[in-house]
Write an enzyme that holds these catalytic residues in place. Structure first.
Site, short mmCIF file in Angstrom:
data_model
loop_
_atom_site.label_atom_id
_atom_site.label_comp_id
_atom_site.label_asym_id
_atom_site.label_seq_id
_atom_site.Cartn_x
_atom_site.Cartn_y
_atom_site.Cartn_z
N ASP A 71 0.64 -1.16 0.03
CA ASP A 71 -0.03 0.03 0.02
C ASP A 71 0.79 1.23 0.06
OD1 ASP A 71 0.68 -0.97 2.52
OD2 ASP A 71 -0.43 0.68 3.49
N GLU A 133 0.08 -1.58 5.64
CA GLU A 133 0.96 -0.80 6.70
C GLU A 133 0.91 0.34 6.96
OE1 GLU A 133 5.18 0.53 7.70
OE2 GLU A 133 3.56 1.30 6.17
#
Length: 381
Positions: A71, A133
Site C-alpha cells: 500500500d 502497513e
C-alpha cells in the site's frame, strides 16, 4: 525484466490505502508463478486486500525473507507536477507514488527472484508483501500467522523501508487510536439539559497532553530521535452547530513508544482514564458513552546485542554494521516478535516518502539490486 519496468508496472496500480491491492498482488503472483515457487495469499475480512508470501527453493529454517508493504499513502491535496501513477525519470530520479516507499525495493526483489533458478538454491528465499502497513501495520499479523503455519521459520528478515541502504536495527512503535464520546444534544441556552461530548473530549486531550510531558522523562538508549515516546492528536471532529450542546466528538491520535517502553501498558492507562470518564458521563446521562479503539499497532524494533541479523548482513556486505535507529515505524517489529532476526534496510530516503513528486534515485535502485545479487549468491549452490 529488470527493476525499472517492474517499478513502472507497480506504480501504475493505485494501492492508496482506501483501495484494493488485489490487482498488484495478482500481478506479482503471476510474475513469480513457476515450478519451484510456492505462493500463498492471506486476505482481510472483506477479501478486498491480501498479503502475499512467495517461497523459492528448498524448505528449511535457514531462509532469507525480504519484506515490503504493497500500500501507499494517498495523493489527495498534493501538488504533483505529473501523474503520480505513471513512472517518469528525470536526471537520475524516478518519480511516482510509492517509488521510494516502498515499491522501488519490491521491484528490485522481483527482478532478483525472477532470475533465480529454484533448483539451484540451497536455502529458501521468501518475498512477503503486506497490506495496509500505512494504516498501522494492519495486514502483517495475518501475514505472520500464514508464515508460521505454512513455512519453516526464516533465519533472517530484511524489511526494505527506505534507509538509503543503511542497516537499521531499532525503531519506535506506533499505536493508532480512535476515541469517541457520545453525550446528549440540547439548546445552548440551557447546557445543563444536555451533555457536551466536546467537554469530555477536551478533558481527554488535556490528559494526553500531560502524558506527552511525562513521556519526555524516560529517554531511550537505542538512538531513536527524539529519544522519548511521542504523542500526537491528529484530528478532532465534533458538534453539530454553534447553538447546540455537542452530542458527539471523535479524536484520532497516536503515540510512538521508544523500544524500552511497553505500549500496551500505556494503552491500559488510557483506557482506565476513559472508563472513569464514561462512568461520570453515565451518572448524568445513562446512555452516554466513551469508547477507545486501537486502529493499528506497529511493534518497536528492539536492538539486540550480537544480533544474528546484523552478522548475516555483515557477511553479505563484507563490512561492519553500525547500528542505526529511525523514528518511524515498520512491519519489522512483528517479524522480530515472531522470533525471526530482523533489520530494516532498503533503497531511497524517508525524506521523499509521502511527499508530492515522490522519487527514488536510480543509484539507490542499483545499490539495492547489487545487495540482492549478493543475497542470491549466498544462498545458491
Amino acid at each position: 525484466m529488470n527493476a525499472r519496468p517492474i517499478l513502472r508496472e507497480l506504480i501504475a496500480f493505485d494501492t492508496s490505502t482506501p483501495n484494493s491491492n488485489l490487482p498488484l498482488v495478482h500481478f506479482v503472483a503471476n510474475l513469480l508463478d513457476r515450478p519451484g515457487c510456492t505462493i500463498r495469499l492471506s486476505y482481510d475480512d472483506s477479501r478486498s486486500k491480501a498479503n502475499l508470501i512467495c517461497a523459492v527453493g528448498p524448505t528449511g529454517e535457514d531462509g532469507i525473507l525480504l519484506s515490503g508493504h504493497s500500500d501507499v499513502v494517498g495523493v489527495d491535496g498534493q501538488a504533483w507536477t505529473g501523474n503520480p501513477f505513471v513512472l517518469r525519470e528525470t536526471a537520475g530520479r524516478l518519480y511516482g507514488r510509492g517509488a521510494c516507499d516502498m515499491k522501488g525495493f519490491i521491484a528490485c526483489c522481483l527482478e532478483r527472484m525472477i532470475k533465480l533458478s529454484p533448483d539451484r538454491l540451497r536455502r529458501p528465499l521468501y518475498l512477503a508483501l503486506s497490506y495496509d502497513e500505512e494504516l498501522g501495520c494492519v495486514g502483517v499479523p495475518r501475514l505472520i500467522a500464514d508464515l508460521q503455519h505454512n513455512f519453516p521459520r526464516p533465519a533472517l528478515a530484511i524489511v526494505g523501508e527506505p534507509t538509503q541502504m543503511r542497516v537499521v536495527s531499532a525503531h519506535k512503535g506506533v499505536f493508532v487510536m480512535r476515541t469517541s464520546f457520545r453525550g446528549r444534544a440540547a439548546h445552548s441556552s440551557n447546557p445543563a439539559a444536555g451533555l457536551s461530548a466536546i467537554d469530555y473530549a477536551h478533558r481527554f486531550v488535556a490528559f494526553l497532553a500531560d502524558l506527552a510531558e511525562e513521556f519526555k522523562e524516560q529517554r531511550s538508549r537505542s538512538g531513536v530521535a527524539p529519544p522519548y515516546t511521542t504523542l500526537n492528536v491528529g484530528t478532532i471532529q465534533g458538534g453539530t452547530s454553534l447553538n447546540t450542546v455537542a452530542p458527539s466528538c471523535t479524536l484520532v491520535w497516536e503515540f510512538r513508544p521508544i523500544p524500552e517502553v511497553d505500549g500496551h501498558a500505556i494503552c491500559g492507562r488510557v483506557e482506565r482514564f476513559i472508563d472513569n470518564l464514561r462512568q461520570e458521563m453515565r451518572d448524568i446521562v445513562p446512555d452516554a458513552d466513551a469508547v477507545n479503539e486501537r486502529l493499528g499497532i506497529a511493534f518497536p524494533l528492539r536492538w539486540e546485542a550480537n544480533s544474528s541479523a546484523e552478522a548475516s548482513v555483515e557477511r553479505l556486505t563484507g563490512s561492519a554494521v553500525i547500528p542505526t535507529a529511525v523514528p518511524f515505524g515498520t512491519d519489522a517489529g512483528y517479524f522480530q516478535a515472531a522470533g525471526i532476526p530482523t533489520l530494516v534496510m532498503g533503497p531511497g530516503s524517508i525524506e521523499q516518502a509521502h511527499q508530492p513528486d515522490e522519487w527514488i534515485a536510480a543509484s539507490e535502485l542499483q545499490a539495492a539490486t547489487d545487495f540482492l545479487d549478493r543475497v542470491a549468491a549466498a544462498i545458491a549452490n
